[in-house]
Structure formats: structure tokens, C-alpha cells
Write a protein that holds these residues in place. Structure first.
Motif, PDB file in Angstrom:
ATOM      1  N   TRP A   2      35.940  57.942  38.669  1.00  0.00           N
ATOM      2  CA  TRP A   2      35.413  59.330  39.033  1.00  0.00           C
ATOM      3  C   TRP A   2      34.193  59.513  38.236  1.00  0.00           C
ATOM      4  CZ3 TRP A   2      36.460  63.042  42.087  1.00  0.00           C
ATOM      5  CH2 TRP A   2      36.077  64.589  41.906  1.00  0.00           C
ATOM      6  N   GLN A   3      33.235  60.206  39.289  1.00  0.00           N
ATOM      7  CA  GLN A   3      31.817  60.543  38.806  1.00  0.00           C
ATOM      8  C   GLN A   3      31.614  61.930  38.941  1.00  0.00           C
ATOM      9  OE1 GLN A   3      28.442  58.040  40.280  1.00  0.00           O
ATOM     10  NE2 GLN A   3      29.777  56.650  40.843  1.00  0.00           N
ATOM     11  N   GLN A   4      31.142  62.592  38.178  1.00  0.00           N
ATOM     12  CA  GLN A   4      30.846  63.974  38.203  1.00  0.00           C
ATOM     13  C   GLN A   4      30.169  64.375  39.526  1.00  0.00           C
ATOM     14  OE1 GLN A   4      32.219  66.513  36.140  1.00  0.00           O
ATOM     15  NE2 GLN A   4      31.485  67.805  37.300  1.00  0.00           N
ATOM     16  N   LYS A   6      28.041  66.272  42.535  1.00  0.00           N
ATOM     17  CA  LYS A   6      26.884  67.130  42.390  1.00  0.00           C
ATOM     18  C   LYS A   6      27.167  68.551  43.458  1.00  0.00           C
ATOM     19  CE  LYS A   6      22.072  67.597  43.620  1.00  0.00           C
ATOM     20  NZ  LYS A   6      20.855  66.618  44.004  1.00  0.00           N
ATOM     21  N   THR A   7      27.385  69.653  42.692  1.00  0.00           N
ATOM     22  CA  THR A   7      27.845  70.962  43.403  1.00  0.00           C
ATOM     23  C   THR A   7      26.629  71.869  43.434  1.00  0.00           C
ATOM     24  OG1 THR A   7      28.783  71.589  41.240  1.00  0.00           O
ATOM     25  CG2 THR A   7      30.505  70.515  42.678  1.00  0.00           C
ATOM     26  N   ARG A  22      28.588  58.057  45.242  1.00  0.00           N
ATOM     27  CA  ARG A  22      29.381  58.816  44.416  1.00  0.00           C
ATOM     28  C   ARG A  22      30.501  59.444  45.194  1.00  0.00           C
ATOM     29  NH1 ARG A  22      25.753  61.915  43.133  1.00  0.00           N
ATOM     30  NH2 ARG A  22      26.024  63.542  44.612  1.00  0.00           N
ATOM     31  N   ASN A  26      34.437  58.890  44.793  1.00  0.00           N
ATOM     32  CA  ASN A  26      35.317  59.877  44.399  1.00  0.00           C
ATOM     33  C   ASN A  26      36.448  60.332  45.130  1.00  0.00           C
ATOM     34  OD1 ASN A  26      34.027  60.243  41.814  1.00  0.00           O
ATOM     35  ND2 ASN A  26      32.866  62.114  42.739  1.00  0.00           N
ATOM     36  N   GLU A 103      31.573  68.124  47.861  1.00  0.00           N
ATOM     37  CA  GLU A 103      31.522  67.829  46.948  1.00  0.00           C
ATOM     38  C   GLU A 103      32.172  68.835  45.740  1.00  0.00           C
ATOM     39  OE1 GLU A 103      29.533  65.003  44.868  1.00  0.00           O
ATOM     40  OE2 GLU A 103      27.524  65.334  45.919  1.00  0.00           O
ATOM     41  N   LEU A 107      35.781  67.999  43.846  1.00  0.00           N
ATOM     42  CA  LEU A 107      36.061  68.307  42.299  1.00  0.00           C
ATOM     43  C   LEU A 107      37.369  69.294  42.161  1.00  0.00           C
ATOM     44  CD1 LEU A 107      35.062  68.565  39.641  1.00  0.00           C
ATOM     45  CD2 LEU A 107      33.673  70.491  39.973  1.00  0.00           C
ATOM     46  N   TYR A 110      40.358  66.942  42.528  1.00  0.00           N
ATOM     47  CA  TYR A 110      40.294  65.927  41.441  1.00  0.00           C
ATOM     48  C   TYR A 110      41.159  66.853  40.385  1.00  0.00           C
ATOM     49  CZ  TYR A 110      38.829  63.285  37.631  1.00  0.00           C
ATOM     50  OH  TYR A 110      39.161  62.498  36.061  1.00  0.00           O
TER      51      TYR A 110
END
Length: 135
Positions: A2-4, A6-7, A22, A26, A103, A107, A110
Motif C-alpha cells: 500500500w502507498q498513500q 494522492k487525493t 501507485r 493500491n 484515489e 483510500l 482500504y
């Protein structure tokens, strides 16, 4: 892994290889996590990560992102993720608003699935023990 996401996409931002990889990574991670709590569900292969040698991005690749978000929601819980878009060749590419939607949806899903995994009750011991200890 998992990568944070971009929101906070802006109209002046450019979509690049790292962004593509990414989002793809994800979505794969969310599916792997979901399979710990739900039975297997439909999911489309998104191929290998892109490199700088790859020519560009194609409509069908972005459509797989959209399809897989929908598959995850169908296979797990009907998360509210906005309206699915479909892209075509030689038409406008995905915009920053849609990138924010995708994205942000990743999130949201997730965090919900991670919460479900983390809150599962577990036993502090092993049931049955070693069968050879009784012989």
C-alpha cells in the motif's frame, strides 16, 4: 504494498508513471486484503508496473482501474465511490477530478477493510496443540 494515495489532485497536475503504478498497486493491495475477509471475486489483471520505456497510458488501462473499483465494491461492501467513467481511445484522458475520485475511493475502501482485518477477534492460544504430545 500500500502507498498513500494522492487525493489532492489539481488541474495543473500531470499524471505520470508513479501515479499509474501507485493506483494499480493500491487496487491490487485492496483486493489481497479483501480476500482475507470475503470469498474470491472478479478482478481484472492490470499487468506489470509501467517504466519510463513504456509509450504511454491507454484508455483500457484506466478503464480497468474503474472496473476493478467496481469489482471490489461488488465483491465486498457497496462503498459509495462515485460514478464510474469509461474512457475511449482518441478521447480526452482522465481528468484531475476523476483521479481524486479514484484515489479517494481507494483510500476509503482500504481504511474500511484494514479496520475489519484489525478488529477480527483472535485466540491467544492454539486449539488442539501438537498431536504428538498426546502419544
Amino acid at each position: 504494498m500500500w502507498q498513500q494515495p494522492k487525493t489532492n489532485w489539481q488541474a495543473s497536475d500531470f499524471f505520470n508513471i508513479q501515479d499509474y503504478n501507485r493506483i494499480k498497486g493500491n487496487l491490487n493491495e485492496i483486493r489481497a486484503m479483501a480476500l482475507k475477509l470475503w470469498p474470491d471475486f472478479e478482478f481484472e489483471d492490470m499487468g506489470q508496473d509501467k517504466t519510463y520505456q513504456d509509450y504511454g497510458f491507454y484508455a483500457d488501462e484506466i478503464n480497468r482501474f474503474e472496473d476493478n473499483l467496481e469489482h471490489i465494491c461488488t465483491g465486498t461492501y457497496p462503498f459509495e465511490i462515485g460514478v464510474k467513467q469509461t474512457y475511449s481511445e482518441n478521447q480526452p484522458f482522465i481528468g484531475w477530478e476523476e483521479l481524486n475520485r479514484i484515489e479517494s475511493a481507494c483510500l476509503k475502501i482500504y481504511l474500511n477493510i484494514r479496520s475489519g482485518i484489525d478488529s477480527r477477534p483472535t485466540l491467544e492460544m492454539t486449539l488442539g496443540g501438537d498431536v504428538n504430545t498426546w502419544l
